[in-house]
Enzyme design. Sequence first.
Site, mmCIF file in Angstrom:
data_model
loop_
_atom_site.group_PDB
_atom_site.id
_atom_site.type_symbol
_atom_site.label_atom_id
_atom_site.label_comp_id
_atom_site.label_asym_id
_atom_site.label_seq_id
_atom_site.Cartn_x
_atom_site.Cartn_y
_atom_site.Cartn_z
ATOM 1 N N HIS A 206 4.429 7.904 -0.575
ATOM 2 C CA HIS A 206 3.603 6.819 0.207
ATOM 3 C C HIS A 206 2.902 7.083 1.420
ATOM 4 O O HIS A 206 1.932 6.274 1.888
ATOM 5 C CB HIS A 206 4.565 5.677 0.328
ATOM 6 C CG HIS A 206 5.258 5.822 1.572
ATOM 7 N ND1 HIS A 206 6.368 6.445 1.703
ATOM 8 C CD2 HIS A 206 5.162 5.069 2.843
ATOM 9 C CE1 HIS A 206 6.857 6.191 2.921
ATOM 10 N NE2 HIS A 206 6.313 5.623 3.456
HETATM 11 C C1 UD1 Z 1 4.377 1.389 6.267
HETATM 12 C C2 UD1 Z 1 4.593 2.040 7.508
HETATM 13 C C3 UD1 Z 1 5.304 3.458 7.181
HETATM 14 C C4 UD1 Z 1 6.652 3.140 6.423
HETATM 15 C C5 UD1 Z 1 6.297 2.349 5.020
HETATM 16 C C6 UD1 Z 1 7.614 1.905 4.208
HETATM 17 C C7 UD1 Z 1 2.819 2.030 8.895
HETATM 18 C C8 UD1 Z 1 1.968 2.642 9.960
HETATM 19 N N1 UD1 Z 1 3.503 2.616 7.976
HETATM 20 O O1 UD1 Z 1 3.520 2.074 5.405
HETATM 21 O O2 UD1 Z 1 5.731 4.142 8.362
HETATM 22 O O3 UD1 Z 1 7.252 4.366 5.856
HETATM 23 O O4 UD1 Z 1 5.735 0.993 5.597
HETATM 24 O O5 UD1 Z 1 7.171 1.528 3.134
HETATM 25 O O6 UD1 Z 1 3.372 1.003 9.612
HETATM 26 N N2 UD1 Z 1 0.443 -2.950 0.056
HETATM 27 C C9 UD1 Z 1 0.699 -3.973 -0.936
HETATM 28 N N3 UD1 Z 1 1.689 -4.834 -0.943
HETATM 29 C C10 UD1 Z 1 2.759 -4.982 0.373
HETATM 30 C C11 UD1 Z 1 2.337 -3.834 1.301
HETATM 31 C C12 UD1 Z 1 1.190 -2.898 1.262
HETATM 32 O O7 UD1 Z 1 -0.257 -3.894 -1.884
HETATM 33 O O8 UD1 Z 1 3.494 -5.812 -0.065
HETATM 34 C C13 UD1 Z 1 -0.413 -1.969 0.022
HETATM 35 C C14 UD1 Z 1 -2.000 -2.418 0.827
HETATM 36 O O9 UD1 Z 1 -2.884 -1.979 -0.085
HETATM 37 C C15 UD1 Z 1 -1.634 -1.726 1.996
HETATM 38 C C16 UD1 Z 1 -1.058 -0.431 1.579
HETATM 39 O O10 UD1 Z 1 -0.080 -0.814 0.609
HETATM 40 O O11 UD1 Z 1 -3.077 -1.482 2.427
HETATM 41 C C17 UD1 Z 1 -0.321 0.166 2.907
HETATM 42 O O12 UD1 Z 1 0.469 -0.797 3.323
HETATM 43 P P1 UD1 Z 1 1.032 -0.807 5.087
HETATM 44 O O13 UD1 Z 1 2.169 -1.786 5.196
HETATM 45 O O14 UD1 Z 1 -0.114 -0.641 6.002
HETATM 46 O O15 UD1 Z 1 1.792 0.688 5.031
HETATM 47 P P2 UD1 Z 1 2.765 1.610 4.126
HETATM 48 O O16 UD1 Z 1 2.143 2.388 3.584
HETATM 49 O O17 UD1 Z 1 3.720 0.792 3.276
#
Ligand code: UD1
Length: 361
Positions: A206
């Site tokens: 991820h």
């Molecule tokens: C975040 C953390 C990472 C951690 C991870 C655990 C940061 C910079 N990164 O990364 O350190 O290891 O969480 O999982 O804070 N999305 C969904 N549904 C959700 C959440 C996210 O669809 O419930 C999608 C969205 O398109 C979003 C992307 O995932 O843009 C990334 O989500 P985000 O929370 O920004 O970062 P993670 O990659 O999950």
Amino acid sequence: MKIITIVGARPQFVKAAMVSKAIQSKANLNEVLVHTGQHYDDYMSKQFFHDLEIRTPDYNLAVGSASHPKQTSKILETLEPILTKEKPDWVIVFGDTNSTLAGALAASQMNIPIAHVEAGLRSYNRSMPEERNRVIADHLASVLFAPTLEAVNNLKREGIEGENVQLVGDVMYDAVLFYSAKSDNRMDVLRRLSLSSSNYLLATVHRAENTDNLEKLSGIFEGLIKISKIMPVVIPLHPRTRKALQNADLLEMVENNLVVISPVGYLEMVILTKNAHAVATDSGGLQKEAYFFQKLCLTLREETEWVELIELGVNTLVGSDSTMIFNAFNSPGQEIQVKQGIYGDGDSAAKIVKHLLKYSS
Ligand code: UD1
């Protein structure tokens, strides 16, 4: 003494579950739980609250997905009135996500002491958002709870040492000990996925550094597909990775070769890890969970914060090169013994709370 706990993403729910239990066991501590809403899908958030038996947050900021600056500033802005109203004695932040950074910045700008749980980890790769977030949180924190000796030494190199740095062990180890038995009634996940114990590879991908780089993304999945010719590979697919595979026109091929499932909650993940033959991941938490369950881990990164695992020979940095991934999987395994103490004794959360209580008047 009033403590505001700030969480937002999956690994923080796990860490906070243990610390909150320890806080709740003390009559003179009052905890206000804030969920930033960084993770919001049921399977990324609600399922974790359910599995970990965390109470409903007092506040949900519902910030959702956005660019790093936007997500961080939204959290900062929405936290201010809450901190003003609640007037906590401490703010606790966990790990290295944008919720950690924003929580630490907000508290610091309002002169509220910060406790940082999982302080001192370093990859020494500043292109990772997590590295920038944790460095800033460490430098703003009044008390730093380090999970390992390596983390204490990293902080020392940055001039942070003394009473405010506490080596307490890893709260994720506490969690594994606490929830492992509770996960046993989720064994049906293996049957549902037609997996047999010790005969599949568990993979997760991820990190932005992998998903947002086409060469790395295809290298990793090429490696996993090669492995799938020998043993089933199950991958709970993070929404970010699903989107990246879709954009690269790789999703169908991946789905045809790997057992692709939606992200799973904490307890099912424990079952999948406990029963795997080995683990391949770019997650920080899962590298340790693999070790706690005595599984070999292929780390899909160029470096790791958990260097002890490399030194013990139970974790191999394979990056995103398909041949390296396949060869590491195919090399003869070794019996993994969990070495006592490197991640504490399973009482890290109790140690954190005991230390914080020293500040109560
Ligand atoms: C975040 C953390 C990472 C951690 C991870 C655990 C940061 C910079 N990164 O990364 O350190 O290891 O969480 O999982 O804070 N999305 C969904 N549904 C959700 C959440 C996210 O669809 O419930 C999608 C969205 O398109 C979003 C992307 O995932 O843009 C990334 O989500 P985000 O929370 O920004 O970062 P993670 O990659 O999950």
